[in-house]
Design a protein around this motif. Sequence first.
Motif, short mmCIF file in Angstrom:
data_model
loop_
_atom_site.label_atom_id
_atom_site.label_comp_id
_atom_site.label_asym_id
_atom_site.label_seq_id
_atom_site.Cartn_x
_atom_site.Cartn_y
_atom_site.Cartn_z
N ALA A 22 -18.25 -16.75 30.27
CA ALA A 22 -17.92 -16.91 31.69
C ALA A 22 -18.17 -15.60 32.45
O ALA A 22 -18.62 -15.63 33.60
CB ALA A 22 -16.47 -17.34 31.84
N GLU A 49 -21.81 -15.30 33.07
CA GLU A 49 -22.20 -16.13 34.23
C GLU A 49 -21.87 -15.40 35.52
O GLU A 49 -22.67 -15.38 36.47
CB GLU A 49 -21.42 -17.46 34.22
N HIS A 81 -21.05 -27.25 31.89
CA HIS A 81 -19.78 -26.72 31.39
C HIS A 81 -18.94 -26.29 32.60
O HIS A 81 -19.47 -25.79 33.59
CB HIS A 81 -20.11 -25.50 30.52
N THR A 108 -28.23 -25.60 31.78
CA THR A 108 -27.94 -25.30 30.38
C THR A 108 -29.02 -26.00 29.56
O THR A 108 -29.28 -27.18 29.79
CB THR A 108 -26.55 -25.85 30.01
N ASP A 124 -27.64 -21.09 31.54
CA ASP A 124 -26.45 -20.91 30.73
C ASP A 124 -26.92 -20.97 29.28
O ASP A 124 -27.23 -22.05 28.77
CB ASP A 124 -25.45 -22.02 31.05
N HIS A 129 -27.30 -15.82 30.47
CA HIS A 129 -26.32 -15.15 29.60
C HIS A 129 -26.37 -15.78 28.22
O HIS A 129 -26.74 -16.95 28.08
CB HIS A 129 -24.90 -15.21 30.19
N ASN A 166 -23.99 -16.35 24.63
CA ASN A 166 -22.68 -16.15 24.02
C ASN A 166 -22.95 -15.59 22.63
O ASN A 166 -23.26 -16.36 21.71
CB ASN A 166 -21.92 -17.47 23.91
#
Length: 484
Positions: A139, A142, A170, A214, A243, A265, A267
């Motif tokens: 997050a 983002e 999401h 995404t 995403d 981004h 994760n």
Amino acid sequence: MSEPILIYEKSRPGRVGYTLPDLVATESDILSSIPAKFRRQTDAQLPEISENEVMRHFVGLSVKNHHIDRGFYPLGSCTMKYNPKLNDKAATFSDFQEHHPLAPCSSAPGILQLMWELQQYLCEVSGFSGMSLQPVAGAQGEFAGLLIMRAYHMERGSHRTKVIIPDSAHGTNPASVASIGFTTIEVKSNEQGIISPEAIKAVMSDDVAGVMMTNPNTLGLFERNVKEIADIVHAGGGLMYMDGANLNAIMGIFRPADTGFDIMHFNLHKTFSTPHGGGGPGAGAVGVRADLEKYLPLPVLEREPHQRKLFFNYDRPHSIGRLHSFFGNFANIVRAYAYIKSNGGDGLRLASENAVLNANYLKEQLKKDYDLPFDTHCMHEFVLSGNRQKKLGVKTSDISKRILDFGMHAPTNYFPLIVPEAMMIEPTESESKETLDRFAEVMHQIAREAETTPEVVTSAPTTTPVRRLDESYAARTLDVNYQG
Ligand SMILES: *Cc1c(COP(=O)(O)O)cnc(C)c1O
């Protein structure tokens, strides 16, 4: 008598788990060497307990909760793959752990080198040319990426404030848009579960700062129209944000920047070897195309042109600024580095291929018993609907509770929002065929139970340390204070 739960309740005065050599100095000598104002007035209330009791206490706690070292964990969108212990070990090397964050960069050339190399690897995986490892969650990645998008438009004097987001997104996507003061335009996925270029064209305007997509999307489907969508958005003056929280299906196969994404981004705490969902810190690295590099968060890790030394550059007038103290969650950064290094490029590609293979294998087994709204080839995950079972009085949340009885974690429930009674299943590449088959058997049995003995499902779980908790009450009335 109730079982003691806290280690404090197990404490007995004078019981210890260590032996120390006799003191050479007297206690008063030691005390007098500490200024009075720093001395405690009363003894610390520490548990007094023997070593084997400590071990039993913590091992006991560790198996009360489900985790990847205990069993299958197909929690969609979280990529609960097995994370090799080697990477954990690397993150705990004392040269990393004991290096003071305020120490000068000149004392940490190895640490900077590791961060630099990881940035290069992530650029290679994604196709972007600039990278920041600073954000500490998906997050926050983002948030950083959207601030970069905003800075880009502001520098051009444009007042675009809208971001187009698919209905499968999401929840963090619209939340991040709101957190930078922008608003969202939602577009609907088509009957194939992806976004069509026409849907974007219909809402593209001079108010639109960009599109946030995404890929693969949260239905586990590949957005095949991204190139065409990027062309529409770029022609209209907007930017493309990806995403990239879930990269597990595409490493070494699809590079987002090559299809027109401008910002993304990652994760690192999903695909790159720190388990997600453990409540621990994350790492949401952000990549950008070349002309957006000047907006990256401060400081930026750079290499001196002549001496070729690495340093943090704070003199970046266009930067969106600092987002976090120091340089991100370094242990996650080390794990990601160790993961990439030990797999190599071919290994990453193989991981993605196997993640996709495992998901498709499992999907084919489960679709006999459960509705599959988008019956097509999936990527790293797929989404079932528990609609058929709901008609029998068994909700998706009941099915998930029943899965726990078999020593497995439940899939993600009720997300994405566009699938009723959703079960989002991500097996990951690290599971064996036997584990997948066992899960399919369990799901098959639960589907039979829903038809014949639904109360077995609706009253589950029965084998877990606690049964059904009032989750919304617990979330709304948080009370973590234990009174014995
Ligand atoms: C996990 C996830 C996020 C958010 O990541 P956090 O680290 O939990 O903030 C964003 N988008 C998608 C698609 C995700 O799966």
